[in-house]
Design a protein around this motif. Sequence first.
Motif, PDB file in Angstrom:
ATOM      1  N   ALA A  10      41.780  40.633  31.392  1.00  0.00           N
ATOM      2  CA  ALA A  10      40.392  41.076  31.445  1.00  0.00           C
ATOM      3  C   ALA A  10      40.345  42.592  31.503  1.00  0.00           C
ATOM      4  O   ALA A  10      41.067  43.212  32.281  1.00  0.00           O
ATOM      5  CB  ALA A  10      39.698  40.495  32.668  1.00  0.00           C
ATOM      6  N   TYR A  35      34.818  42.639  29.156  1.00  0.00           N
ATOM      7  CA  TYR A  35      33.538  42.330  29.785  1.00  0.00           C
ATOM      8  C   TYR A  35      32.738  43.614  29.958  1.00  0.00           C
ATOM      9  O   TYR A  35      33.293  44.652  30.327  1.00  0.00           O
ATOM     10  CB  TYR A  35      33.767  41.747  31.184  1.00  0.00           C
ATOM     11  CG  TYR A  35      34.392  40.393  31.196  1.00  0.00           C
ATOM     12  CD1 TYR A  35      33.603  39.250  31.248  1.00  0.00           C
ATOM     13  CD2 TYR A  35      35.772  40.241  31.178  1.00  0.00           C
ATOM     14  CE1 TYR A  35      34.178  37.998  31.274  1.00  0.00           C
ATOM     15  CE2 TYR A  35      36.351  38.989  31.200  1.00  0.00           C
ATOM     16  CZ  TYR A  35      35.556  37.869  31.251  1.00  0.00           C
ATOM     17  OH  TYR A  35      36.114  36.631  31.276  1.00  0.00           O
ATOM     18  N   TYR A  63      30.037  38.313  34.684  1.00  0.00           N
ATOM     19  CA  TYR A  63      31.388  38.233  34.122  1.00  0.00           C
ATOM     20  C   TYR A  63      31.884  36.795  34.035  1.00  0.00           C
ATOM     21  O   TYR A  63      32.987  36.456  34.472  1.00  0.00           O
ATOM     22  CB  TYR A  63      32.380  39.087  34.915  1.00  0.00           C
ATOM     23  CG  TYR A  63      32.078  40.567  34.914  1.00  0.00           C
ATOM     24  CD1 TYR A  63      31.737  41.227  33.747  1.00  0.00           C
ATOM     25  CD2 TYR A  63      32.125  41.299  36.091  1.00  0.00           C
ATOM     26  CE1 TYR A  63      31.475  42.596  33.744  1.00  0.00           C
ATOM     27  CE2 TYR A  63      31.853  42.656  36.104  1.00  0.00           C
ATOM     28  CZ  TYR A  63      31.527  43.291  34.922  1.00  0.00           C
ATOM     29  OH  TYR A  63      31.264  44.635  34.930  1.00  0.00           O
ATOM     30  N   ILE A  66      35.709  35.117  33.914  1.00  0.00           N
ATOM     31  CA  ILE A  66      36.757  36.046  34.337  1.00  0.00           C
ATOM     32  C   ILE A  66      37.836  35.329  35.157  1.00  0.00           C
ATOM     33  O   ILE A  66      39.001  35.737  35.131  1.00  0.00           O
ATOM     34  CB  ILE A  66      36.169  37.251  35.109  1.00  0.00           C
ATOM     35  CG1 ILE A  66      37.190  38.385  35.101  1.00  0.00           C
ATOM     36  CG2 ILE A  66      35.704  36.855  36.497  1.00  0.00           C
ATOM     37  CD1 ILE A  66      36.651  39.708  35.522  1.00  0.00           C
ATOM     38  N   CYS A  69      41.136  34.485  33.444  1.00  0.00           N
ATOM     39  CA  CYS A  69      42.093  35.534  33.077  1.00  0.00           C
ATOM     40  C   CYS A  69      43.277  35.563  34.024  1.00  0.00           C
ATOM     41  O   CYS A  69      43.169  35.198  35.195  1.00  0.00           O
ATOM     42  CB  CYS A  69      41.398  36.885  33.050  1.00  0.00           C
ATOM     43  SG  CYS A  69      40.106  36.976  31.788  1.00  0.00           S
TER      44      CYS A  69
END
Length: 70
Positions: A10, A35, A63, A66, A69
């Motif tokens: 990310a 993002y 986000y 996320i 990630c």
Amino acid sequence: MSEFENKLIAVLGAAATGVAAAPVLARRGARVRVYDTKPAAELGAAVRKLEPHAELRLGDPHYSGIEECD
């Protein structure tokens, strides 16, 4: 083999540092997800620079995704 190989990384923010980081990480084998809370229309040229290197998640202040990630 890179430490980033096949990792989903990310990058928070599509400003200058995000634009610089995404292609470097992609060249090292990472799957990159950028993002930014701003929508694509507000980011202008950054979107065009990032698209070849990253999946873009724009305009979402939460986000979403996320946690997927590495």
